[in-house]
Design a protein around this motif. Structure first.
Motif, PDB file in Angstrom:
ATOM      1  N   SER A   1      49.454  12.246  66.372  1.00 22.45           N
ATOM      2  CA  SER A   1      48.742  12.008  65.110  1.00 22.45           C
ATOM      3  C   SER A   1      48.873  13.181  64.152  1.00 22.45           C
ATOM      4  N   LYS A   2      48.618  14.371  64.639  1.00 23.12           N
ATOM      5  CA  LYS A   2      48.471  15.539  63.774  1.00 23.12           C
ATOM      6  C   LYS A   2      49.815  16.107  63.316  1.00 23.12           C
ATOM      7  N   THR A   3      50.819  16.072  64.179  1.00 21.03           N
ATOM      8  CA  THR A   3      52.110  16.697  63.867  1.00 21.03           C
ATOM      9  C   THR A   3      53.230  15.679  63.733  1.00 21.03           C
ATOM     10  N   ALA A   4      53.435  14.874  64.768  1.00 21.45           N
ATOM     11  CA  ALA A   4      54.608  13.996  64.805  1.00 21.45           C
ATOM     12  C   ALA A   4      54.579  12.935  63.712  1.00 21.45           C
ATOM     13  N   LYS A   5      53.385  12.542  63.261  1.00 21.85           N
ATOM     14  CA  LYS A   5      53.284  11.437  62.290  1.00 21.85           C
ATOM     15  C   LYS A   5      53.952  11.782  60.966  1.00 21.85           C
ATOM     16  N   LEU A   6      53.825  13.018  60.502  1.00 15.87           N
ATOM     17  CA  LEU A   6      54.450  13.373  59.231  1.00 15.87           C
ATOM     18  C   LEU A   6      55.963  13.529  59.385  1.00 15.87           C
ATOM     19  N   PHE A   7      56.416  14.022  60.531  1.00 15.34           N
ATOM     20  CA  PHE A   7      57.855  14.036  60.826  1.00 15.34           C
ATOM     21  C   PHE A   7      58.392  12.602  60.793  1.00 15.34           C
ATOM     22  N   GLU A   8      57.662  11.702  61.429  1.00  9.26           N
ATOM     23  CA  GLU A   8      58.049  10.285  61.464  1.00  9.26           C
ATOM     24  C   GLU A   8      58.144   9.712  60.054  1.00  9.26           C
ATOM     25  N   ALA A   9      57.128   9.973  59.240  1.00  4.45           N
ATOM     26  CA  ALA A   9      57.111   9.449  57.871  1.00  4.45           C
ATOM     27  C   ALA A   9      58.256  10.030  57.042  1.00  4.45           C
ATOM     28  N   ALA A  10      58.528  11.326  57.205  1.00 10.41           N
ATOM     29  CA  ALA A  10      59.612  11.978  56.458  1.00 10.41           C
ATOM     30  C   ALA A  10      60.955  11.321  56.764  1.00 10.41           C
ATOM     31  N   ALA A  11      61.215  11.083  58.047  1.00  7.35           N
ATOM     32  CA  ALA A  11      62.481  10.448  58.433  1.00  7.35           C
ATOM     33  C   ALA A  11      62.545   9.006  57.935  1.00  7.35           C
ATOM     34  N   GLN A  12      61.424   8.293  58.055  1.00 10.64           N
ATOM     35  CA  GLN A  12      61.362   6.897  57.608  1.00 10.64           C
ATOM     36  C   GLN A  12      61.679   6.749  56.125  1.00 10.64           C
ATOM     37  N   ILE A  13      61.007   7.549  55.287  1.00 10.15           N
ATOM     38  CA  ILE A  13      61.190   7.372  53.845  1.00 10.15           C
ATOM     39  C   ILE A  13      62.575   7.832  53.410  1.00 10.15           C
ATOM     40  N   GLY A  14      63.174   8.776  54.149  1.00  8.66           N
ATOM     41  CA  GLY A  14      64.551   9.167  53.859  1.00  8.66           C
ATOM     42  C   GLY A  14      65.500   7.999  54.061  1.00  8.66           C
ATOM     43  N   ALA A  15      65.334   7.290  55.189  1.00  8.89           N
ATOM     44  CA  ALA A  15      66.160   6.122  55.475  1.00  8.89           C
ATOM     45  C   ALA A  15      65.845   4.982  54.509  1.00  8.89           C
TER      46      ALA A  15
END
Length: 326
Positions: free
Chosen positions: A173-187
């Motif tokens: 929740s605290k860390t991985a979620k923003l990494f996930e969102a960053a990769a998602q919106i890039g794609a």
């Protein structure tokens, strides 16, 4: 791509794009309130790895994006991240980040919290300008999950009975979620299909998990100059991270009692004893092994991505997440 390595940094590979992102950041930081400008500038100029905006750029380029919206998205992600840092440091009563005094140590808690709010709200203003409901959904959901993760971590503080699963839930929740969102919106911005966007999400999720696991290991194996914060901060804050959780499970009764007392009291005076126990128990090796598994999941998730320098950079980033010392 032979020039790309963890040592000379992936950011050099995309330096012109990062310069464009920094330009957007500087433009969007401006406020009519001088203290907002002063604190925001202090935080942003501190640098850091900028992994999350780099992730937006690499993923967008890996899917052959043509345009400049990814620069704005990268800046938005960095603003969200920076806002969480400002709030984090107040909650944790931290005095050092990235080798410098924290904003709360320098400007006070109230100003830090309020400027964090400014960065959050500016990020959402910028999201509206992107004019994509899907982008807004991903980033709004991520911001909400991060806030839940912060509260969950607060509940875990000074609790020696936190399980590995509860600890990993905080990381997701605290860390991985923003990494996930960053990769998602890039794609997403590059026009990737649903399966590709989900693969990007898995890459970001796993990469973020690996990064946090290594961060938690470095709190017991790094040094303040390299990691940019005070070693032992996690123990002082009563945070039951994976090295401590492993030691509680596999250590002697004496070690378990020592860890329990230190977590409950936030007692860093026993740091050397805890450090010796963690080192001898294999807790650091276990934490690094779990980080390696997460990095491998990240690598496997983009196996079908077309070969390019940007894919290679994403693979290198997964290796760097585990092999770094800062």
């Amino acid at each position: 791509m032979s020039a790309i390595s963890p040592q000379n940094s992936i950011t050099e590979f995309i330096a012109p794009e990062m310069a464009a992102v920094n330009h957007v950041i500087r433009q969007q930081l401006h406020s009519e309130v001088p203290l907002v400008n002063q604190i925001a500038e202090y935080i942003i100029s501190a640098g850091g790895k900028r992994i999350r905006p780099v992730l937006v750029l690499l993923m967008a380029n890996a899917y052959q994006y043509q345009g400049s919206r990814h620069h704005e998205l990268a800046a938005i992600v960095e603003f969200i991240h920076t806002a969480t840092l400002l709030h984090d440091d107040v909650v944790d009563e931290s005095s050092l980040r990235r080798g410098r005094q924290t904003a709360n140590a320098l400007f006070g808690n109230a100003a830090s919290v309020l400027v964090g709010d400014f960065l959050y709200s500016r990020a959402f203003q910028m999201m509206v300008g992107i004019n994509s409901m899907h982008v807004m959904q991903i980033l709004a959901d991520a911001t909400n999950v991060i806030a839940e993760g912060e509260v969950l971590q607060l509940l875990n503080m000074h609790d020696p009975d936190v399980s590995e699963e509860r600890y990993l839930q905080v990381i997701r929740s605290k860390t991985a979620k923003l990494f996930e969102a960053a990769a998602q919106i890039g794609a997403l911005i590059a026009g990737a299909n649903i399966e590709q966007i989900e693969a990007a999400a898995e890459y970001g999720r796993s990469l973020g998990t690996a990064f946090q696991l290594i961060d938690d290991a470095l709190d017991y194996s790094g040094n303040a100059e390299e990691i940019g914060k005070n070693v032992g901060d996690d123990l002082r804050e009563g945070k039951p991270t994976l090295p401590l959780i492993y030691l509680m499970k596999h250590g002697t009764d004496e070690q378990r009692n020592l860890v329990r007392a230190c977590i409950e009291q936030g007692d860093e005076s026993k740091f050397e004893a805890i450090l010796a126990a963690i080192t001898n128990s294999g807790a650091l090796n276990y934490t690094k092994e779990e980080a390696s598994k997460a990095a491998l999941r990240a690598t496997n998730s983009i196996a079908s991505l077309a070969e390019s320098p940007y894919k290679q950079a994403l693979l290198t980033l997964a290796s760097f997440a585990v092999d770094r010392n800062h």
